[in-house]
Design a protein around this motif. Structure first.
Motif, PDB file in Angstrom:
ATOM      1  N   GLU A  13       0.714  -1.347  -0.111  1.00  0.00           N
ATOM      2  CA  GLU A  13       0.200   0.220  -0.034  1.00  0.00           C
ATOM      3  C   GLU A  13       0.709   1.637  -0.131  1.00  0.00           C
ATOM      4  O   GLU A  13       0.487   2.236  -0.274  1.00  0.00           O
ATOM      5  CB  GLU A  13      -1.062  -0.030   0.774  1.00  0.00           C
ATOM      6  N   GLN A  45     -10.099   8.077  -2.703  1.00  0.00           N
ATOM      7  CA  GLN A  45     -10.272   7.080  -1.420  1.00  0.00           C
ATOM      8  C   GLN A  45     -11.328   7.210  -0.427  1.00  0.00           C
ATOM      9  O   GLN A  45     -11.239   6.271   0.579  1.00  0.00           O
ATOM     10  CB  GLN A  45      -8.651   7.248  -1.129  1.00  0.00           C
ATOM     11  N   TRP A  90     -13.634  -3.064 -10.318  1.00  0.00           N
ATOM     12  CA  TRP A  90     -12.542  -3.589  -9.240  1.00  0.00           C
ATOM     13  C   TRP A  90     -12.250  -4.564 -10.766  1.00  0.00           C
ATOM     14  O   TRP A  90     -12.327  -4.998 -11.086  1.00  0.00           O
ATOM     15  CB  TRP A  90     -13.144  -3.685  -8.536  1.00  0.00           C
ATOM     16  N   GLU A  92      -3.984  -7.836  -4.336  1.00  0.00           N
ATOM     17  CA  GLU A  92      -4.664  -7.132  -3.892  1.00  0.00           C
ATOM     18  C   GLU A  92      -5.990  -6.588  -4.784  1.00  0.00           C
ATOM     19  O   GLU A  92      -5.956  -7.734  -5.545  1.00  0.00           O
ATOM     20  CB  GLU A  92      -4.700  -6.059  -4.058  1.00  0.00           C
ATOM     21  N   SER A  96      -8.631  -3.632  -5.966  1.00  0.00           N
ATOM     22  CA  SER A  96      -8.265  -2.437  -5.939  1.00  0.00           C
ATOM     23  C   SER A  96      -9.145  -1.956  -7.333  1.00  0.00           C
ATOM     24  O   SER A  96      -9.604  -2.975  -8.183  1.00  0.00           O
ATOM     25  CB  SER A  96      -7.167  -1.961  -6.376  1.00  0.00           C
ATOM     26  N   GLN A  97      -9.328  -0.334  -7.160  1.00  0.00           N
ATOM     27  CA  GLN A  97     -11.023   0.103  -7.987  1.00  0.00           C
ATOM     28  C   GLN A  97      -9.308   1.385  -8.099  1.00  0.00           C
ATOM     29  O   GLN A  97      -9.490   1.799  -7.891  1.00  0.00           O
ATOM     30  CB  GLN A  97     -11.755   0.331  -6.724  1.00  0.00           C
ATOM     31  N   TRP A 135      -5.868   5.452  -7.769  1.00  0.00           N
ATOM     32  CA  TRP A 135      -6.395   3.984  -6.866  1.00  0.00           C
ATOM     33  C   TRP A 135      -7.516   4.490  -6.251  1.00  0.00           C
ATOM     34  O   TRP A 135      -6.843   5.921  -5.447  1.00  0.00           O
ATOM     35  CB  TRP A 135      -5.585   3.113  -7.081  1.00  0.00           C
ATOM     36  N   HIS A 157      -8.875   3.168  -4.286  1.00  0.00           N
ATOM     37  CA  HIS A 157      -9.235   2.022  -3.279  1.00  0.00           C
ATOM     38  C   HIS A 157      -8.585   1.030  -3.336  1.00  0.00           C
ATOM     39  O   HIS A 157      -8.519   0.547  -4.718  1.00  0.00           O
ATOM     40  CB  HIS A 157     -10.524   1.643  -2.843  1.00  0.00           C
ATOM     41  N   ARG A 158      -8.072   0.740  -2.625  1.00  0.00           N
ATOM     42  CA  ARG A 158      -6.741  -0.680  -2.733  1.00  0.00           C
ATOM     43  C   ARG A 158      -7.077  -1.202  -1.655  1.00  0.00           C
ATOM     44  O   ARG A 158      -7.378  -1.073  -0.396  1.00  0.00           O
ATOM     45  CB  ARG A 158      -4.877   0.037  -2.122  1.00  0.00           C
TER      46      ARG A 158
END
Length: 212
Positions: free
Chosen positions: A105, A130, A146, A164, A166-167, A180, A182-183
């Motif tokens: 991250e 985020q 995603w 992971e 992620s989006q 990104w 979200h991760r």
């Protein structure tokens, strides 16, 4: 206006809880990862150089969809995309090749290849930052794309898949995904000692667009 979710001190959800909000479990993802790695190892040694990665991607997508369809999801093939759609939330999930920072991250995650018009179109309804987290999926109306992001590598003679979920933020055509919303990072999947072969990255496939 973006809705911000605040969690009380000490109650920030872990990866498993965040995955659960998407209707996912680590075990579902690992089945897909294992299927991809198994297919990668079956590639003929004198086949095309991108063969192992291509086989990995095909089987990873196929097994991911097979597992999730069994949980009530449905295959989603708009633009010939190898995606799967959540039964009640506006969420679709696919498979993507990351880089060596996958699962870290604090590092800069990038897609291995530039994206074509299909992914560009499908990221347009994604979040832009985020902070919206998982609050009110329905607010903006569009589907959220995603990815199960993976990167196979060799560490100390052991095959490891970095992973992971992620989006990506909306991504212009012709660019790599490197922003990104979200991760959800997960620990590496260690497959044990590597027998034969050498470290390489899986070829990434940006699914073709069928014009209508």
């Amino acid at each position: 206006m973006t809705e911000i979710v605040f969690h009380p001190a000490g109650s920030v959800p872990g990866p498993e809880e965040r995955l659960a909000e998407l209707g996912l479990r680590v075990g579902y993802l690992d089945e897909a990862i294992w299927a991809g790695v198994n297919a990668r190892m079956s590639a003929p040694p004198l086949g095309p150089t991108n063969g192992p990665g291509l086989l990995d991607w095909i089987h990873r997508v196929g097994r991911l969809r097979e597992v999730l369809v069994g949980q009530g999801w449905s295959r989603y093939d708009k633009w010939n995309a190898g995606l799967v759609r959540h039964p009640s939330k506006p969420v679709v999930l696919g498979a993507l090749q990351g880089n060596r920072h996958t699962g870290d991250e604090a590092a800069k995650l990038r897609s291995d290849y530039t994206k074509g018009p299909a992914i560009t179109a499908m990221t347009q309804d994604n979040d832009h930052d985020q902070f919206s987290l998982f609050a009110d999926f329905e607010r903006n109306g569009g589907l959220k794309l995603w990815f199960l992001v993976t990167f196979p590598t060799v560490r100390d003679g052991r095959l490891v898949v970095l992973r992971e979920v992620s989006q990506p933020e909306p991504t212009p055509q012709g660019q790599v995904i490197d922003h990104w919303a979200h991760r959800i990072v997960l620990p590496p999947y260690d497959f044990g000692p590597m027998v034969g072969g050498e470290e390489d990255g899986a070829v990434e496939v940006d699914f073709p667009v069928t014009l209508r």
